[in-house]
Design a protein around this motif. Structure first.
Motif, PDB file in Angstrom:
ATOM      1  N   GLU A 109       0.840  -1.193   0.000  1.00  0.00           N
ATOM      2  CA  GLU A 109       0.000   0.000   0.000  1.00  0.00           C
ATOM      3  C   GLU A 109       0.873   1.239   0.000  1.00  0.00           C
ATOM      4  O   GLU A 109       1.986   1.237   0.541  1.00  0.00           O
ATOM      5  N   ASP A 110       0.369   2.298  -0.598  1.00  0.00           N
ATOM      6  CA  ASP A 110       1.102   3.560  -0.601  1.00  0.00           C
ATOM      7  C   ASP A 110       1.113   4.155   0.799  1.00  0.00           C
ATOM      8  O   ASP A 110       0.077   4.173   1.484  1.00  0.00           O
ATOM      9  N   PRO A 111       2.262   4.647   1.260  1.00  0.00           N
ATOM     10  CA  PRO A 111       2.318   5.288   2.576  1.00  0.00           C
ATOM     11  C   PRO A 111       1.683   6.675   2.533  1.00  0.00           C
ATOM     12  O   PRO A 111       1.525   7.271   1.456  1.00  0.00           O
ATOM     13  N   ASN A 112       1.305   7.169   3.688  1.00  0.00           N
ATOM     14  CA  ASN A 112       0.795   8.536   3.794  1.00  0.00           C
ATOM     15  C   ASN A 112       1.976   9.496   3.720  1.00  0.00           C
ATOM     16  O   ASN A 112       2.878   9.441   4.550  1.00  0.00           O
ATOM     17  N   LEU A 113       1.960  10.373   2.734  1.00  0.00           N
ATOM     18  CA  LEU A 113       3.075  11.296   2.543  1.00  0.00           C
ATOM     19  C   LEU A 113       2.837  12.656   3.190  1.00  0.00           C
ATOM     20  O   LEU A 113       3.743  13.493   3.208  1.00  0.00           O
ATOM     21  N   PRO A 174      -6.477  -0.666  14.122  1.00  0.00           N
ATOM     22  CA  PRO A 174      -6.391   0.792  14.137  1.00  0.00           C
ATOM     23  C   PRO A 174      -5.953   1.306  15.504  1.00  0.00           C
ATOM     24  O   PRO A 174      -6.299   0.731  16.541  1.00  0.00           O
ATOM     25  N   PRO A 175      -5.162   2.369  15.525  1.00  0.00           N
ATOM     26  CA  PRO A 175      -4.691   2.889  16.800  1.00  0.00           C
ATOM     27  C   PRO A 175      -5.830   3.482  17.619  1.00  0.00           C
ATOM     28  O   PRO A 175      -6.848   3.904  17.077  1.00  0.00           O
ATOM     29  N   LYS A 176      -5.642   3.465  18.901  1.00  0.00           N
ATOM     30  CA  LYS A 176      -6.621   4.070  19.789  1.00  0.00           C
ATOM     31  C   LYS A 176      -6.681   5.569  19.531  1.00  0.00           C
ATOM     32  O   LYS A 176      -5.664   6.241  19.466  1.00  0.00           O
ATOM     33  N   VAL A 177      -7.882   6.071  19.376  1.00  0.00           N
ATOM     34  CA  VAL A 177      -8.070   7.499  19.135  1.00  0.00           C
ATOM     35  C   VAL A 177      -8.747   8.117  20.355  1.00  0.00           C
ATOM     36  O   VAL A 177      -9.791   7.637  20.800  1.00  0.00           O
ATOM     37  N   SER A 218       5.033   9.013  11.633  1.00  0.00           N
ATOM     38  CA  SER A 218       3.950   8.092  11.249  1.00  0.00           C
ATOM     39  C   SER A 218       2.859   7.957  12.311  1.00  0.00           C
ATOM     40  O   SER A 218       1.942   7.158  12.163  1.00  0.00           O
ATOM     41  N   PHE A 219       2.923   8.763  13.399  1.00  0.00           N
ATOM     42  CA  PHE A 219       1.893   8.732  14.435  1.00  0.00           C
ATOM     43  C   PHE A 219       0.942   9.915  14.262  1.00  0.00           C
ATOM     44  O   PHE A 219       1.373  11.041  14.014  1.00  0.00           O
ATOM     45  N   SER A 220      -0.358   9.648  14.379  1.00  0.00           N
ATOM     46  CA  SER A 220      -1.345  10.721  14.327  1.00  0.00           C
ATOM     47  C   SER A 220      -1.270  11.518  15.625  1.00  0.00           C
ATOM     48  O   SER A 220      -1.472  10.963  16.711  1.00  0.00           O
ATOM     49  N   CYS A 221      -0.980  12.799  15.511  1.00  0.00           N
ATOM     50  CA  CYS A 221      -0.783  13.638  16.695  1.00  0.00           C
ATOM     51  C   CYS A 221      -1.662  14.887  16.626  1.00  0.00           C
ATOM     52  O   CYS A 221      -1.989  15.381  15.541  1.00  0.00           O
ATOM     53  N   SER A 246      -2.363  10.229  19.230  1.00  0.00           N
ATOM     54  CA  SER A 246      -3.756   9.910  19.552  1.00  0.00           C
ATOM     55  C   SER A 246      -3.881   8.816  20.597  1.00  0.00           C
ATOM     56  O   SER A 246      -4.880   8.748  21.312  1.00  0.00           O
ATOM     57  N   ASP A 247      -2.854   7.950  20.705  1.00  0.00           N
ATOM     58  CA  ASP A 247      -2.912   6.892  21.714  1.00  0.00           C
ATOM     59  C   ASP A 247      -2.232   7.287  23.027  1.00  0.00           C
ATOM     60  O   ASP A 247      -2.066   6.457  23.919  1.00  0.00           O
ATOM     61  N   LEU A 248      -1.804   8.544  23.138  1.00  0.00           N
ATOM     62  CA  LEU A 248      -1.187   9.105  24.344  1.00  0.00           C
ATOM     63  C   LEU A 248       0.148   8.431  24.696  1.00  0.00           C
ATOM     64  O   LEU A 248       0.597   8.512  25.831  1.00  0.00           O
TER      65      LEU A 248
END
Length: 266
Positions: A109-113, A174-177, A218-221, A246-248
């Motif tokens: 899969e294509d990574p998020n750029l 999916p990561p904890k949001v 690569s972590f949603s912050c 998002s997962d603290l």
């Protein structure tokens, strides 16, 4: 190969610093050439930015068959956007590169750029046919970017491009949001001295969250801006910008020079 790429990423920060201090202007190439291989250069699609430094291999590295070049660019408004545009050009039919991991396996899969910092490996079979008894080679282009700069590394790697791992099609959990209120509660529970602030507790500070998420490593912050009230006139004094995952579990801070550094959470 992981070590080579890690060394390259470490060199990015050093060379960008040297360039900021006023190195000589490098001549922008139309393409990156390595032996019989050639890839269109970043310069050919840039409308802004400066080629600030070129890192060439030593004679010993060339003799050992480890020839590689790194091109470092600065004065770019949006390095991530430019990196994405360049990657798409390399993946076009004319250039013929594919995305791989550091073990030469194609990405499933294509990574998020759309990240503040990132690195993408692109590769294709080398145009140079191996001599009898030699292993085939890959022509590799590594695109690396930070918040303010972008670097390109071109090299030959021994091996062939492999298919994705069999389990790569499986979706990760999916990561904890967490909600913004939960993130604020967690951030305000930290001790100021552990995150580069003064005082005994975060009650002295005002923390303002931004809507939405940004990707750091690569972590949603969530971006958090911290202020301290000036008791003399009641104004808010800016104290710093932080990024809480998002997962603290991950916390980052933007330094005075604009780089993003990790803060260890106890």
């Amino acid at each position: 190969m992981r070590r080579k790429i890690s060394v390259f990423l470490a060199a990015v920060l050093l060379l960008n610093l040297l360039a900021a201090c006023g190195g000589k202007k490098e001549e922008a190439p139309a393409s990156y050439v390595l032996g019989s291989d050639e890839a269109v250069s970043l310069d050919s699609i840039m409308t802004e930015g400066l080629l600030s430094a070129v890192e060439s291999p030593t004679e010993a590295a060339i003799e050992a068959g480890e020839e590689a070049y790194a091109y470092h660019y600065s004065q770019i408004y949006d390095p991530a956007k430019l990196a994405g545009e360049y990657i798409q050009v390399l993946r076009g039919a004319e250039q013929g590169f594919v995305m791989t991991d550091d073990e030469n396996r194609r990405l499933a899969e294509d990574p998020n750029l759309d990240t503040l910092t990132g690195s993408v490996i692109l590769a294709k079979k080398s145009a140079t046919e191996p001599a009898e008894g030699e292993s085939p080679k890959i022509f590799q282009v590594v695109v690396n970017w930070t918040e303010f700069a972008l670097s390109i590394r071109v090299a030959h790697e021994t091996g062939s491009i492999l298919p994705p791992p069999e389990n790569s099609q499986k979706k990760d959990e999916p990561p904890k949001v967490t909600a913004v209120t939960e993130q604020l509660e967690f951030f305000n529970s930290l001790e100021p001295r552990n995150i580069g602030l003064e005082g005994d507790n975060m009650a002295d500070y005002m923390v303002y969250p931004k809507e939405g998420w940004v990707l750091v490593d690569s972590f949603s912050c969530r971006e958090l801006t911290v202020y301290l009230e000036d008791v003399r006139d009641g104004t808010n004094v800016f104290m710093g910008t932080y990024y809480l995952s998002s997962d603290l579990e991950h916390l980052y801070q933007k330094t005075s020079n604009g780089s993003i550094v990790s803060i260890e959470l106890e």
